[in-house]
Scaffold this motif. Sequence first.
Motif, PDB file in Angstrom:
ATOM      1  N   TRP A 234      43.553   5.608  56.658  1.00 25.59           N
ATOM      2  CA  TRP A 234      43.903   6.739  57.535  1.00 25.59           C
ATOM      3  C   TRP A 234      44.808   6.278  58.678  1.00 25.59           C
ATOM      4  O   TRP A 234      45.795   6.938  58.997  1.00 25.59           O
ATOM      5  N   ALA A 235      44.456   5.152  59.298  1.00 29.65           N
ATOM      6  CA  ALA A 235      45.241   4.662  60.434  1.00 29.65           C
ATOM      7  C   ALA A 235      46.657   4.276  60.008  1.00 29.65           C
ATOM      8  O   ALA A 235      47.632   4.557  60.718  1.00 29.65           O
TER       9      ALA A 235
ATOM     10  N   GLY B 203      48.669   7.478  59.632  1.00 30.81           N
ATOM     11  CA  GLY B 203      48.730   8.395  60.766  1.00 30.81           C
ATOM     12  C   GLY B 203      47.720   9.528  60.747  1.00 30.81           C
ATOM     13  O   GLY B 203      47.897  10.527  61.463  1.00 30.81           O
TER      14      GLY B 203
ATOM     15  N   CYS C 228      44.616   9.114  61.701  1.00 32.15           N
ATOM     16  CA  CYS C 228      43.792   8.897  62.889  1.00 32.15           C
ATOM     17  C   CYS C 228      44.428   7.782  63.709  1.00 32.15           C
ATOM     18  O   CYS C 228      45.296   7.050  63.227  1.00 32.15           O
ATOM     19  N   GLU C 229      43.985   7.661  64.956  1.00 29.32           N
ATOM     20  CA  GLU C 229      44.507   6.625  65.836  1.00 29.32           C
ATOM     21  C   GLU C 229      43.914   5.260  65.471  1.00 29.32           C
ATOM     22  O   GLU C 229      42.760   5.179  65.045  1.00 29.32           O
ATOM     23  N   PRO C 230      44.689   4.189  65.650  1.00 29.34           N
ATOM     24  CA  PRO C 230      44.172   2.842  65.352  1.00 29.34           C
ATOM     25  C   PRO C 230      42.957   2.462  66.195  1.00 29.34           C
ATOM     26  O   PRO C 230      42.207   1.559  65.826  1.00 29.34           O
ATOM     27  N   THR C 231      42.779   3.147  67.317  1.00 27.07           N
ATOM     28  CA  THR C 231      41.650   2.848  68.206  1.00 27.07           C
ATOM     29  C   THR C 231      40.416   3.700  67.904  1.00 27.07           C
ATOM     30  O   THR C 231      39.416   3.607  68.602  1.00 27.07           O
ATOM     31  N   PHE C 232      40.482   4.522  66.870  1.00 27.31           N
ATOM     32  CA  PHE C 232      39.369   5.426  66.542  1.00 27.31           C
ATOM     33  C   PHE C 232      38.093   4.636  66.246  1.00 27.31           C
ATOM     34  O   PHE C 232      38.116   3.610  65.561  1.00 27.31           O
TER      35      PHE C 232
ATOM     36  N   TRP D  42      35.566   4.136  64.194  1.00 27.86           N
ATOM     37  CA  TRP D  42      35.138   4.458  62.824  1.00 27.86           C
ATOM     38  C   TRP D  42      33.728   3.972  62.522  1.00 27.86           C
ATOM     39  O   TRP D  42      33.047   4.532  61.670  1.00 27.86           O
TER      40      TRP D  42
ATOM     41  N   SER E 292      42.863  16.583  58.715  1.00 27.91           N
ATOM     42  CA  SER E 292      43.908  16.094  59.618  1.00 27.91           C
ATOM     43  C   SER E 292      45.221  16.848  59.481  1.00 27.91           C
ATOM     44  O   SER E 292      46.057  16.822  60.384  1.00 27.91           O
TER      45      SER E 292
END
Length: 216
Positions: free
Chosen positions: A35-36, A39, A41-45, A47, A62
């Motif tokens: 997903w990251a 795009g 989700c954000e790489p900082t999500f 999870w 999304s």
Amino acid sequence: MTRASIKGIIFDMDNTLLQSKINFLEMKQAIFTLWAEHGLCEPTFDWRSHTASQLIEMGRKSGRMTSQLEQTMWEAVTAIEKAGMHEAVLEDHVKEVLAHLKERYHLFILTNNAYAAAEEALNHTGIADCFQEIVAREQMTTLKPHPSGIHYIRAQYPNWSATAWTMVGDSWIDGKAAHGGEVAFIAYQGERADMERNEVSPRAYITDLRELLDIL
């Protein structure tokens, strides 16, 4: 709910009937990474604090999901499932309990796993014939904790009331699905803190599957 009113029992599979070796942390990380990278989700999500099914639904909602990306995700998930199911063994007393229950009730499996992986594991452990049907993610529109799978099963018996059903599972996501599907829930070796945090109120907590023979 009385013993006489119950007609169907819906079982979760992993860590309820089977001790699978599925690496759910690896699964969640694989979904998040995909997903990251694309795009969704954000790489900082965060999870780690979500279940695999929640991450999957997040990707679907999304607005950036493509059929090819979803297929890639399912291929990764299925590979991890199959690896974990290959060495699955039964929880204690499963065969004994199912032998008694199948004489009185209609039994079902409800799992977020792929049908092929679930069928293989249940056949390998010798309990597949105990169930009316294996309901896997292919039969659901949305994975547990959504009640889609409960609705699918209940729709096959439209004349049965909600009180005719009980679900047994180890996780709050099973309890949430049961509550959403308006059926009772029995927690097997479930974490009370997780149940309470997610507003799940089991009919009973059990630590040994043989307790079902007295409760139901």
